[in-house]
Scaffold this motif. Structure first.
Motif, PDB file in Angstrom:
ATOM      1  N   LEU A  97      48.808  62.963  69.796  1.00 43.82           N
ATOM      2  CA  LEU A  97      47.356  63.099  69.856  1.00 43.82           C
ATOM      3  C   LEU A  97      46.905  62.637  71.234  1.00 43.82           C
ATOM      4  O   LEU A  97      47.144  61.498  71.626  1.00 43.82           O
ATOM      5  CB  LEU A  97      46.679  62.274  68.768  1.00 43.82           C
ATOM      6  CG  LEU A  97      46.958  62.685  67.329  1.00 43.82           C
ATOM      7  CD1 LEU A  97      46.322  61.696  66.349  1.00 43.82           C
ATOM      8  CD2 LEU A  97      46.453  64.097  67.062  1.00 43.82           C
ATOM      9  N   ASP A  98      46.232  63.494  71.953  1.00 41.72           N
ATOM     10  CA  ASP A  98      45.859  63.254  73.352  1.00 41.72           C
ATOM     11  C   ASP A  98      44.334  63.197  73.467  1.00 41.72           C
ATOM     12  O   ASP A  98      43.705  64.233  73.638  1.00 41.72           O
ATOM     13  CB  ASP A  98      46.436  64.387  74.206  1.00 41.72           C
ATOM     14  CG  ASP A  98      46.190  64.231  75.692  1.00 41.72           C
ATOM     15  OD1 ASP A  98      45.727  63.154  76.121  1.00 41.72           O
ATOM     16  OD2 ASP A  98      46.464  65.204  76.424  1.00 41.72           O
ATOM     17  N   THR A  99      43.702  62.002  73.469  1.00 40.85           N
ATOM     18  CA  THR A  99      44.336  60.705  73.364  1.00 40.85           C
ATOM     19  C   THR A  99      43.540  59.827  72.394  1.00 40.85           C
ATOM     20  O   THR A  99      44.115  59.144  71.573  1.00 40.85           O
ATOM     21  CB  THR A  99      44.424  60.024  74.749  1.00 40.85           C
ATOM     22  OG1 THR A  99      45.281  60.752  75.608  1.00 40.85           O
ATOM     23  CG2 THR A  99      44.913  58.582  74.641  1.00 40.85           C
ATOM     24  N   ASN A 115      46.869  56.580  71.739  1.00 35.13           N
ATOM     25  CA  ASN A 115      48.077  56.552  72.559  1.00 35.13           C
ATOM     26  C   ASN A 115      48.741  57.906  72.435  1.00 35.13           C
ATOM     27  O   ASN A 115      49.253  58.264  71.383  1.00 35.13           O
ATOM     28  CB  ASN A 115      49.017  55.446  72.077  1.00 35.13           C
ATOM     29  CG  ASN A 115      50.223  55.260  72.984  1.00 35.13           C
ATOM     30  OD1 ASN A 115      50.630  56.181  73.689  1.00 35.13           O
ATOM     31  ND2 ASN A 115      50.804  54.072  72.969  1.00 35.13           N
ATOM     32  N   MET A 116      48.738  58.673  73.535  1.00 31.76           N
ATOM     33  CA  MET A 116      49.330  60.010  73.488  1.00 31.76           C
ATOM     34  C   MET A 116      50.856  59.960  73.468  1.00 31.76           C
ATOM     35  O   MET A 116      51.504  60.987  73.260  1.00 31.76           O
ATOM     36  CB  MET A 116      48.850  60.866  74.661  1.00 31.76           C
ATOM     37  CG  MET A 116      49.475  60.543  76.013  1.00 31.76           C
ATOM     38  SD  MET A 116      48.930  61.657  77.346  1.00 31.76           S
ATOM     39  CE  MET A 116      49.695  63.207  76.871  1.00 31.76           C
ATOM     40  N   ARG A 175      46.731  54.403  77.077  1.00 34.57           N
ATOM     41  CA  ARG A 175      48.050  55.019  77.148  1.00 34.57           C
ATOM     42  C   ARG A 175      47.937  56.531  77.142  1.00 34.57           C
ATOM     43  O   ARG A 175      48.167  57.208  76.138  1.00 34.57           O
ATOM     44  CB  ARG A 175      48.931  54.512  76.002  1.00 34.57           C
ATOM     45  CG  ARG A 175      49.167  53.019  76.018  1.00 34.57           C
ATOM     46  CD  ARG A 175      49.698  52.527  77.369  1.00 34.57           C
ATOM     47  NE  ARG A 175      50.998  53.089  77.636  1.00 34.57           N
ATOM     48  CZ  ARG A 175      51.387  53.439  78.852  1.00 34.57           C
ATOM     49  NH1 ARG A 175      50.586  53.318  79.899  1.00 34.57           N
ATOM     50  NH2 ARG A 175      52.591  53.947  79.029  1.00 34.57           N
ATOM     51  N   LYS A 176      47.551  57.026  78.303  1.00 34.27           N
ATOM     52  CA  LYS A 176      47.477  58.453  78.586  1.00 34.27           C
ATOM     53  C   LYS A 176      48.117  58.690  79.938  1.00 34.27           C
ATOM     54  O   LYS A 176      48.064  57.819  80.816  1.00 34.27           O
ATOM     55  CB  LYS A 176      46.022  58.929  78.598  1.00 34.27           C
ATOM     56  CG  LYS A 176      45.865  60.407  78.999  1.00 34.27           C
ATOM     57  CD  LYS A 176      44.425  60.869  78.868  1.00 34.27           C
ATOM     58  CE  LYS A 176      44.246  62.284  79.419  1.00 34.27           C
ATOM     59  NZ  LYS A 176      45.136  63.275  78.772  1.00 34.27           N
ATOM     60  N   ALA A 177      48.706  59.875  80.132  1.00 35.58           N
ATOM     61  CA  ALA A 177      49.337  60.200  81.412  1.00 35.58           C
ATOM     62  C   ALA A 177      48.352  59.946  82.551  1.00 35.58           C
ATOM     63  O   ALA A 177      47.284  60.563  82.613  1.00 35.58           O
ATOM     64  CB  ALA A 177      49.784  61.659  81.415  1.00 35.58           C
ATOM     65  N   ILE A 192      43.346  67.301  76.705  1.00 36.64           N
ATOM     66  CA  ILE A 192      42.806  66.740  75.463  1.00 36.64           C
ATOM     67  C   ILE A 192      43.311  67.602  74.308  1.00 36.64           C
ATOM     68  O   ILE A 192      43.337  68.829  74.423  1.00 36.64           O
ATOM     69  CB  ILE A 192      41.263  66.748  75.456  1.00 36.64           C
ATOM     70  CG1 ILE A 192      40.709  65.900  76.606  1.00 36.64           C
ATOM     71  CG2 ILE A 192      40.701  66.248  74.120  1.00 36.64           C
ATOM     72  CD1 ILE A 192      39.216  66.048  76.809  1.00 36.64           C
ATOM     73  N   GLY A 193      43.685  66.978  73.193  1.00 32.40           N
ATOM     74  CA  GLY A 193      44.006  67.774  72.021  1.00 32.40           C
ATOM     75  C   GLY A 193      45.302  67.377  71.340  1.00 32.40           C
ATOM     76  O   GLY A 193      45.895  66.331  71.621  1.00 32.40           O
ATOM     77  N   ILE A 194      45.737  68.226  70.429  1.00 36.98           N
ATOM     78  CA  ILE A 194      46.975  68.000  69.682  1.00 36.98           C
ATOM     79  C   ILE A 194      48.107  68.619  70.505  1.00 36.98           C
ATOM     80  O   ILE A 194      48.301  69.833  70.502  1.00 36.98           O
ATOM     81  CB  ILE A 194      46.904  68.636  68.285  1.00 36.98           C
ATOM     82  CG1 ILE A 194      45.705  68.084  67.508  1.00 36.98           C
ATOM     83  CG2 ILE A 194      48.196  68.384  67.516  1.00 36.98           C
ATOM     84  CD1 ILE A 194      45.500  68.724  66.149  1.00 36.98           C
ATOM     85  N   TRP A 195      48.828  67.785  71.225  1.00 38.68           N
ATOM     86  CA  TRP A 195      49.794  68.320  72.207  1.00 38.68           C
ATOM     87  C   TRP A 195      51.231  68.365  71.693  1.00 38.68           C
ATOM     88  O   TRP A 195      52.117  68.853  72.379  1.00 38.68           O
ATOM     89  CB  TRP A 195      49.693  67.553  73.520  1.00 38.68           C
ATOM     90  CG  TRP A 195      50.327  66.196  73.574  1.00 38.68           C
ATOM     91  CD1 TRP A 195      49.948  65.081  72.913  1.00 38.68           C
ATOM     92  CD2 TRP A 195      51.442  65.821  74.382  1.00 38.68           C
ATOM     93  NE1 TRP A 195      50.750  64.025  73.252  1.00 38.68           N
ATOM     94  CE2 TRP A 195      51.681  64.444  74.166  1.00 38.68           C
ATOM     95  CE3 TRP A 195      52.267  66.493  75.288  1.00 38.68           C
ATOM     96  CZ2 TRP A 195      52.693  63.735  74.791  1.00 38.68           C
ATOM     97  CZ3 TRP A 195      53.277  65.786  75.921  1.00 38.68           C
ATOM     98  CH2 TRP A 195      53.481  64.431  75.675  1.00 38.68           C
ATOM     99  N   ARG A 196      51.421  67.877  70.460  1.00 38.28           N
ATOM    100  CA  ARG A 196      52.717  68.027  69.802  1.00 38.28           C
ATOM    101  C   ARG A 196      52.485  68.359  68.332  1.00 38.28           C
ATOM    102  O   ARG A 196      51.363  68.375  67.862  1.00 38.28           O
ATOM    103  CB  ARG A 196      53.559  66.759  69.970  1.00 38.28           C
ATOM    104  CG  ARG A 196      54.006  66.588  71.430  1.00 38.28           C
ATOM    105  CD  ARG A 196      55.257  65.756  71.581  1.00 38.28           C
ATOM    106  NE  ARG A 196      55.720  65.840  72.960  1.00 38.28           N
ATOM    107  CZ  ARG A 196      56.086  64.795  73.700  1.00 38.28           C
ATOM    108  NH1 ARG A 196      56.055  63.584  73.186  1.00 38.28           N
ATOM    109  NH2 ARG A 196      56.504  64.964  74.941  1.00 38.28           N
TER     110      ARG A 196
END
Length: 852
Positions: A97-99, A115-116, A175-177, A192-196
Motif C-alpha cells: 500500500l503506497d503509502t 509503510n509501502m 516509509r516511502k521511497a 500512490i496506490g496499491i502497488w502490489r
C-alpha cells in the motif's frame, strides 16, 4: 483442504475531498469511478482515462503535482466464502500500500497503514459476508507530518541534498521511497496506490509461516550440506503434524524428507539437515551455471494437507572477505563458493517512478542487458524500493549477485525521537529479510545509501545521535542476524572503518567500499585532493587514476539518451541544448555541470546532435578509463559498480541504459571493459604499460599483439606478448616508451579472441586527427527480426554506431571503433516485424561521414 489464496484485482478509483469518509462516497456520480490496474497506481489510471498529461513528456511534471495532494479511494467487491469450518479463518493481505492508507470492509474500519515496504494484513473472519465491499483511502503521502523544530542538521547538509531540505525532513519520517520527491536523476512524481497484490487468504489450524534454507558447507568432493529451518504457525492446539521437504535437482533427481512438527500452539521451528552428493552449485553467469533446485514444502495433519509452499533455491556459499591487504588497509571482496570474485556491475534504481507498473518483461529486458554487458552484480539502491519478486527471480535465474541496500538514502532519520519510525523499520526489515533470505543471488544487506557519508561531511564525526545511527548499527544488523544469519551485513554505502581516515572513512580508500564522485562533481569524497587548473580538470575522468579504493560501489558520468528516445518524450521545437525543457529533464545541479568537462574532452556542443555525441563520448571514455583503472588494481580492488544501470524516466542522467531501454555508448564501453579477461593500457608519464586482468576462477595463458599505429593504419611498432595471468589477478605484461602523440593509437589484440580488442588514445578526443572516412557497410538479413551488419573503413572510424530503430532492438556491439583494414561484425536482433533490415543506418562520430 490446504491454505488457499485468491487475488483481488477488480478495483475502481475515485477522487474525494481531503479527510473524506466512506459515507461521502455515496454522493459521487457513477462516472467518478475509474477502472484501475492492481498492482498499479493512481497516475496510471488517470493517464489511461485521459485526465492528466504524461508527467514525463515535455514540462508536464508540474502539471500532475496536484495528484499527491488529494484523497484517492479504491473500491472492490468480492464474494466471500460461506462454508468456513471450525478452525478455519480468513485474512486480507495487502502486499503493498503506497503509502498512507485506511481500510474498510463492509463499513468496518480494519485499520491504518503507512509503510509501502511491508504488507498490511487484517483478520476478517468475523466481518466477511457473501457479498463484500472493500474500500481503501489513500491520503497525501506526507499527510500529518511536521518539520522538526531543529533544522541545524538539514542546514548543514542542504548543499549536498538532491532535493529541498524541507521535503527531505518530511520524507525521512515516512516509509516511502524517498526518490518519489525528486532526485538528481528523477522528477517529483510521487506514486500512490496499491502497488502490489491484494490477497484473500483462507487457512486452517496451521500454516507454513516461513522457511530458511542455506548451504552450511561444500566438501572437497562436491557434497553440499544444507540446513532448512521450517517455521509453522499453529492457531489452535495441534497434534500429529508432519512436514515434508522435497528437493529436485537441476537434473531431476529428488530427495524427500519427512519430519514431525512438535505438538502445541503458536510458532514452532524445525531444522532439517539435507545432504546433496555431487551438488550442482549456483554461480554467477561468468563463473559457471546459476543452477537452481526446486524446493517443495508440505504441511499435513491427521485430516490431510494444510499448506504447501514452493521455492527455487541455489546451492552456494557467499562470504565478505575483509582480510588485510598487503598494499595496506583491508580487502573488500566477495567469495562465492570459495572463489574470490571481482564484482562488475551497476547500481539499480526503480525502472519507473510509477513503481507498481513495471512488468516482468521490462525487468527481463534490463537484467538481460546487464548480463549481456558482462555484469555480475547489481546494487539495489536505498532511495528506491525493495523490488517485485520478478526482479529477484530473474537475478537468480541469470546469475547476478545482488548488493541490497535497505531503503534509506541521503537523509538523517529521526531514530531516537520517533519510536513509531523505529517500530516500522523493524517490522519492515523483518519482512524483507525473511522474504529475500533464500535468494541465491543475495550477496549483501547494506544499511543505507550515503547517510554516514553525508553526516560525516556535515558534522565531522560519526558519533551516535539523531540521524539514523541506531537504525544502521543496531536495528538492521540485529534483524539480519536474527532472521537471516548467513548473508553479510554492511552499515552503509559507502562505509569504511580505517581509524586514520577519521570522519571521512566512509569515503576513504583503506577499508570498505567508496563512491568515487571526485569525477563529475569535482570535490574530494575521500580519495585525496589536489589543486586543479580548472573546474573541468577537477571533474575529468583522469581523476579516477588517483583512486586507491578497495571496492567502488558508485561512480559515473552523465550522458544523453539517443535522439530517438528524446524525440519520443520531448517535442522537436522544445529540444535544444539548455532549453527550458532540456534542463527540466536534467535533474542535476547546476544544469551545465558537464559543460566544463566537455570543453576539455570534445569542445562545447553547438547543436543537439553534437550534445548527444559529445556527452556519449565523455561517458563512454570516462567509464572505460575508470573500469580499466580499477580492474588493473585487482586484487587490491575487487569491485566496480557503475552509477547507474537504468533510468526511472526519460532524462539526462548517469544511466548507461535509457528509460526506453536503449543502451548508450557508455553501456558498450562498460561491456567491453567488464569482460572476464581484459587487456588495457596505462600511460605513466614517458612509459606505456600493458596490463592483463583475469577475473575468472582459473589462470589464463594469453598471447597478444601490441601495436602503435597511425590513424590511416600505418604500423610503427608491432610486438608479440605472451603471458600467463593467475586467477583473480592483474599483471604487467609489456611496457615501452610512450609516444605521447595524438596522431598515434596504441592497440592490443588477442590472437585467439580471449579478450576484446582495446586501444589507447594519446590525447583528448578533440585533439585527435580524425579524417573523413568511407564506411563500407554490408547488411545481411537473418531469421525474422535479425540481421548481420559488417562495417569497414579506410581510416580509423570512431564511435561507429547503428541508431536503434525502435526500443527493444539489440546489438551485439555498438559505438565501436573500426580500424582500417579490419572488419566489425554486428549481430542485430529484436527488429520490428515490419522493419526492413537494409534500412538500418550506420554513423560515426561527428565529422566522419558514412559512404552512400
Amino acid at each position: 483442504m490446504s491454505r488457499t489464496t485468491t487475488l483481488l484485482s477488480d478495483f475502481q478509483l475515485a477522487e474525494a475531498a481531503l479527510g473524506s469518509t466512506p459515507d461521502a462516497l455515496a454522493g459521487l456520480p457513477a462516472d467518478a469511478w475509474l477502472p484501475v490496474e492492481v498492482p498499479g497506481g493512481v497516475h496510471e489510471s488517470l493517464l489511461t482515462a485521459g485526465r492528466i498529461p504524461h508527467p514525463y513528456r515535455n514540462d508536464n511534471e508540474s502539471e500532475v503535482r496536484w495528484v499527491e495532494d488529494r484523497d484517492w479511494w479504491y473500491r472492490c467487491r468480492f464474494t466471500g466464502p460461506t462454508d468456513l469450518r471450525p478452525g478455519e479463518a480468513l485474512s486480507l493481505r495487502f502486499l503493498g500500500l503506497d503509502t498512507v492508507a485506511d481500510v474498510w470492509l463492509n463499513g468496518k474500519n480494519l485499520g491504518h497503514h503507512e509503510n509501502m515496504f511491508r504488507p498490511a494484513e487484517f483478520a476478517i473472519t468475523s466481518h466477511v459476508q457473501e457479498d463484500n465491499e472493500l474500500l481503501i483511502r489513500f491520503s497525501p503521502p506526507l499527510a500529518d507530518l511536521e518539520l522538526p523544530t531543529s533544522t541545524e542538521t538539514w542546514t548543514r547538509l542542504s548543499r549536498m541534498m538532491p532535493v529541498s531540505s524541507d521535503i527531505m525532513q518530511l520524507a525521512a519520517q515516512r516509509r516511502k521511497a524517498i526518490f518519489s520527491w525528486g532526485w538528481d536523476f528523477s522528477p517529483r512524481v510521487a506514486s500512490i496506490g496499491i502497488w502490489r497484490h491484494v490477497e484473500l487468504i483462507r487457512r486452517q489450524e496451521a500454516v507454513i509461516a516461513g522457511h530458511h534454507v542455506w548451504t552450511d558447507r561444500i566438501d572437497a568432493d562436491g557434497t553440499a550440506h544444507l540446513r532448512l529451518q521450517l517455521e509453522v504457525d499453529r492457531f489452535i492446539v495441534c497434534h500429529d503434524l508432519t512436514a515434508t521437504a522435497r528437493i529436485t535437482t537441476p537434473v531431476g533427481e529428488m530427495i524427500e524428507l519427512d519430519v514431525p512438527v512438535e505438538d502445541g500452539i503458536g510458532r514452532s521451528r524445525t531444522v532439517i539437515d539435507i545432504v546433496l552428493p555431487n551438488a550442482e552449485l549456483w554461480w554467477t553467469h561468468d563463473l559457471g551455471n546459476p543452477a537452481l533446485h526446486r524446493l517443495q514444502l508440505q504441511l499435513e495433519g491427521p485430516q490431510g494437507a494444510l499448506d504447501e509452499v514452493e521455492d527455487r533455491i541455489g546451492v552456494r556459499t557467499i562470504e565478505l572477505d575483509r582480510s588485510d591487504d598487503p598494499e595496506g588497509g583491508r580487502l573488500f571482496r566477495f567469495i562465492l563458493n570459495g572463489v574470490s570474485t571481482f564484482a562488475r556491475g551497476a547500481a539499480w534504481i526503480p525502472a519507473d517512478m510509477l513503481v507498481g507498473s513495471v512488468s516482468e518483461e521490462r525487468y527481463r529486458s534490463l537484467l538481460t542487458l546487464a548480463t549481456d554487458g558482462g555484469m555480475t552484480m547489481l546494487r539495489v539502491w536505498g532511495g528506491g524500493v525493495y523490488e517485485h519478486d520478478a526482479f529477484y527471480s530473474l537475478c537468480d535465474e541469470l546469475g547476478l549477485l545482488i548488493w541490497h541496500d535497505f531503503m534509506f538514502a541521503n537523509a538523517e532519520y529521526p531514530s531516537e525521537s520517533s519510536p513509531q519510525l523505529c517500530a516500522e523499520v523493524t517490522a519492515e526489515a523483518e519482512y524483507q529479510v525473511r522474504r529475500l533470505r533464500n535468494r541465491p543471488s543475495l550477496a549483501l544487506w547494506c544499511g543505507n545509501n550515503e547517510s554516514q557519508l553525508f553526516h560525516g561531511m556535515g558534522y565531522h564525526n560519526l558519533e551516535p545521535g539523531e540521524w539514523g545511527w541506531n537504525i544502521f548499527f543496531q536495528i538492521l544488523p540485529d534483524v539480519v542476524a536474527r532472521e537471516d544469519g548467513r548473508t553479510p551485513y554492511w552499515p552503509g554505502s559507502p562505509w569504511g572503518e580505517a581509524a586514520e581516515e577519521g570522519f571521512m572513512a566512509p569515503g576513504g580508500v583503506l577499508d570498505g567500499d567508496r563512491h568515487a564522485w571526485e569525477v563529475w562533481h569535482g570535490i574530494d569524497f575521500g580519495a585525496g585532493s589536489e589543486d586543479y587548473p580548472s573546474v573541468g580538470e577537477a571533474r575529468h575522468y583522469r581523476r579516477y587514476a588517483r583512486d586507491r579504493g578497495k571496492f567502488i560501489s558508485e561512480f559515473g558520468i552523465h550522458a544523453s539518451p539517443e535522439v530517438t528516445t528524446l524525440r519520443r518524450w520531448i517535442d522537436d521545437d522544445l529540444l535544444s541544448v539548455h532549453s527550458p525543457t532540456f534542463d527540466a529533464h536534467n535533474k542535476d545541479h547546476p544544469k551545465n555541470k558537464g559543460d566544463a568537462i566537455l570543453e576539455i574532452i570534445t569542445g562545447l556542443p553547438k547543436t543537439m546532435d553534437e550534445y548527444i555525441d559529445f556527452s556519449m563520448v565523455s561517458q563512454s571514455e570516462g567509464l572505460k578509463f575508470g573500469i580499466e583503472h580499477y580492474r588493473h588494481r585487482q586484487p587490491h580492488n575487487n569491485g566496480t559498480l557503475v552509477w547507474q544501470l537504468n533510468d526511472s524516466w526519460p532524462g539526462f542522467s548517469w544511466s548507461i541504459i535509457d528509460y526506453d531501454g536503449v543502451p548508450k555508448a557508455g553501456y558498450y564501453a562498460a561491456k567491453r571493459a567488464f569482460q572476464p579477461v581484459i587487456a588495457l593500457f596505462v600511460n605513466e608519464g614517458e612509459r606505456l604499460e600493458l596490463w592483463l586482468s583475469n577475473s575468472t576462477a582459473a589462470a589464463v595463458a594469453i598471447t597478444a599483439e601490441v601495436s602503435l599505429e597511425e590513424f590511416d593504419g600505418t604500423v610503427q611498432l608491432s610486438e608479440r606478448v605472451t603471458q600467463t595471468v593467475p586467477a583473480g589477478e592483474s599483471v604487467l605484461a609489456w611496457f615501452g616508451p610512450s609516444p605521447a602523440d595524438p596522431a598515434i593509437v596504441a592497440w592490443v589484440r588477442s590472437y585467439d579472441g580471449s579478450f576484446p580488442d582495446n586501444r589507447f588514445f594519446f590525447g583528448e578526443i578533440r585533439e585527435l586527427p580524425f579524417a573523413p572516412a568511407d564506411l563500407a557497410v554490408q547488411i545481411e538479413s537473418g531469421a525474422p527480426g535479425s540481421a548481420t551488419v559488417t562495417v569497414s573503413a579506410n581510416t580509423l572510424a570512431y564511435l561507429v554506431r547503428i541508431p536503434s530503430p525502435a526500443p527493444g532492438v539489440r546489438f551485439s556491439d555498438n559505438y565501436f571503433d573500426v580500424a582500417p583494414g579490419r572488419l566489425a561484425h554486428i549481430e542485430v536482433t529484436g527488429l520490428p516485424a515490419e522493419f526492413d533490415p537494409h534500412e538500418l543506418q550506420v554513423h560515426a562520430y561527428a565529422g566522419v561521414r558514412p559512404s552512400a
